[in-house]
Design a protein around this motif. Structure first.
Motif, short mmCIF file in Angstrom:
data_model
loop_
_atom_site.label_atom_id
_atom_site.label_comp_id
_atom_site.label_asym_id
_atom_site.label_seq_id
_atom_site.Cartn_x
_atom_site.Cartn_y
_atom_site.Cartn_z
N ASP A 23 24.01 48.01 -0.97
CA ASP A 23 25.35 47.78 -1.48
C ASP A 23 26.13 49.07 -1.69
OD1 ASP A 23 24.82 45.08 -1.51
OD2 ASP A 23 24.06 45.11 -3.58
N LYS A 24 25.48 50.23 -1.50
CA LYS A 24 26.14 51.49 -1.80
C LYS A 24 27.08 51.96 -0.68
CE LYS A 24 22.51 53.14 -4.89
NZ LYS A 24 21.54 54.21 -5.18
N GLY A 25 26.98 51.38 0.49
CA GLY A 25 27.90 51.72 1.57
C GLY A 25 27.60 53.03 2.26
N ASP A 26 26.38 53.59 2.13
CA ASP A 26 26.08 54.82 2.84
C ASP A 26 25.57 54.50 4.24
OD1 ASP A 26 23.40 54.07 2.52
OD2 ASP A 26 23.25 55.14 0.63
N ASP A 27 25.19 55.54 4.98
CA ASP A 27 24.82 55.37 6.38
C ASP A 27 23.33 55.15 6.59
OD1 ASP A 27 27.44 55.71 7.17
OD2 ASP A 27 27.26 57.90 7.25
N ILE A 28 22.56 55.12 5.54
CA ILE A 28 21.13 54.92 5.67
C ILE A 28 20.85 53.45 5.94
CG2 ILE A 28 18.89 55.09 4.51
CD1 ILE A 28 20.05 57.39 2.89
N ASP A 29 19.98 53.19 6.90
CA ASP A 29 19.66 51.81 7.27
C ASP A 29 18.57 51.29 6.34
OD1 ASP A 29 19.23 49.40 8.46
OD2 ASP A 29 18.35 50.21 10.31
N TYR A 30 18.97 50.91 5.12
CA TYR A 30 18.00 50.41 4.16
C TYR A 30 17.38 49.10 4.62
CZ TYR A 30 19.72 53.92 0.89
OH TYR A 30 20.05 55.10 0.28
N GLU A 31 18.17 48.26 5.25
CA GLU A 31 17.64 46.99 5.74
C GLU A 31 16.57 47.23 6.79
OE1 GLU A 31 17.00 42.93 6.11
OE2 GLU A 31 18.10 44.05 4.58
N GLY A 32 16.83 48.18 7.67
CA GLY A 32 15.84 48.51 8.69
C GLY A 32 14.57 49.08 8.08
N GLN A 33 14.72 49.90 7.04
CA GLN A 33 13.56 50.47 6.37
C GLN A 33 12.75 49.37 5.67
OE1 GLN A 33 14.33 53.89 3.86
NE2 GLN A 33 15.93 54.63 5.23
N ALA A 34 13.45 48.43 5.04
CA ALA A 34 12.77 47.34 4.37
C ALA A 34 12.02 46.46 5.36
CB ALA A 34 13.77 46.50 3.57
N LEU A 35 12.65 46.20 6.50
CA LEU A 35 12.00 45.41 7.54
C LEU A 35 10.76 46.13 8.07
CD1 LEU A 35 11.84 43.04 9.51
CD2 LEU A 35 13.48 44.26 11.00
N ALA A 36 10.88 47.44 8.27
CA ALA A 36 9.74 48.22 8.75
C ALA A 36 8.60 48.20 7.74
CB ALA A 36 10.17 49.66 9.04
N GLU A 37 8.93 48.26 6.45
CA GLU A 37 7.90 48.22 5.42
C GLU A 37 7.21 46.86 5.39
OE1 GLU A 37 5.45 49.47 2.26
OE2 GLU A 37 6.56 50.50 3.85
N GLU A 38 7.97 45.79 5.53
CA GLU A 38 7.36 44.47 5.58
C GLU A 38 6.44 44.33 6.78
OE1 GLU A 38 10.81 41.79 3.36
OE2 GLU A 38 9.97 41.13 5.26
N ARG A 39 6.85 44.85 7.92
CA ARG A 39 6.02 44.79 9.11
C ARG A 39 4.74 45.61 8.94
NH1 ARG A 39 10.95 45.46 13.55
NH2 ARG A 39 11.39 43.20 13.80
N ARG A 40 4.87 46.79 8.34
CA ARG A 40 3.68 47.62 8.10
C ARG A 40 2.72 46.91 7.16
NH1 ARG A 40 1.38 51.26 4.55
NH2 ARG A 40 2.90 50.73 2.93
#
Length: 215
Positions: A23-40
């Motif tokens: 929700d902070k509007g920065d350029d970091i792909d937090y959703e992608g990081q969260a998905l990667a963590e779930e996959r790991r």
């Protein structure tokens, strides 16, 4: 006194943090990081499941399956922690009560013997004589396995059930004086942040605890 549980961020908390940061509007792909963590997370559980189940079948007499559910929303599934445990000896003294104070869990001091071994039965960490430990999970170098083994599934506080690390301990009452307990865990819960730790990465491990006293 020896302290346990160096700060680690539970998987469930990590996922929540990623979502909040989006929700902070920065350029970091937090959703992608969260998905990667779930996959790991899911990959580790899947890759180690067969070896853990084979060990349990061969070495445990009365295994109990941990059924605690963890939601992986980006993968659209729920999984369990992948842990199995066995009560080798019931407490000889059941009077100790785990408590929550409102500011946090009341930290017990425990005298105990323990060992940590690989599935090939190589001992990688142990205390065979019985040391005294402060089970403060904010200040030490042991893993979530200790947390889930010692603390009860939940503690009643002001009409609510409070769970350690949001997931809760493995047993209803937790470990107490005289408890002998064995648990096998996938590596997702065994790794620590301690640079000097002897705990190997990416391996399921077997923990045995013998509680001499707790207060």
């Amino acid at each position: 006194m020896k302290n346990l549980f160096k700060p680690l961020i539970a998987f469930a908390v990590v996922a929540t943090t990623f979502t909040a940061c989006m929700d902070k509007g920065d350029d970091i792909d937090y959703e992608g990081q969260a998905l990667a963590e779930e996959r790991r997370f899911d990959s580790v559980l899947n890759s180690q499941r067969n070896a853990i189940q084979a060990y349990v079948a061969a070495e445990f007499t009365n295994p109990v399956t941990d059924t605690t559910s963890i939601n992986l929303p980006r993968l659209g599934k729920k999984v369990t922690r992948g842990m199995y445990y066995e009560i080798l000896s019931a407490p000889s003294n059941n009077t100790y009560e785990y408590k929550y104070s409102g500011s946090g869990f009341v930290v017990p001091t425990v005298k105990l013997k323990y060992s940590v071994s690989t599935l090939s039965k190589t001992v990688v960490q142990s205390d065979a004589t019985g040391g005294t430990y402060t089970l403060n999970y904010n200040n030490a170098a042991f893993s979530f396995v200790w947390l889930y083994s010692f603390y009860p599934y939940s503690i009643s506080y002001n009409g609510n059930q409070v769970k350690i690390d949001q997931l809760g301990g493995l047993t209803k009452d937790g470990l107490k004086t005289g408890s002998k307990f064995r648990v096998i865990s996938p590596s997702i819960w065994t790794e620590t942040n301690a640079s000097s730790s002897t705990i190997p990465a990416n391996q399921p491990l077997v923990y045995e605890f013998e509680v001499i006293s707790i207060e």
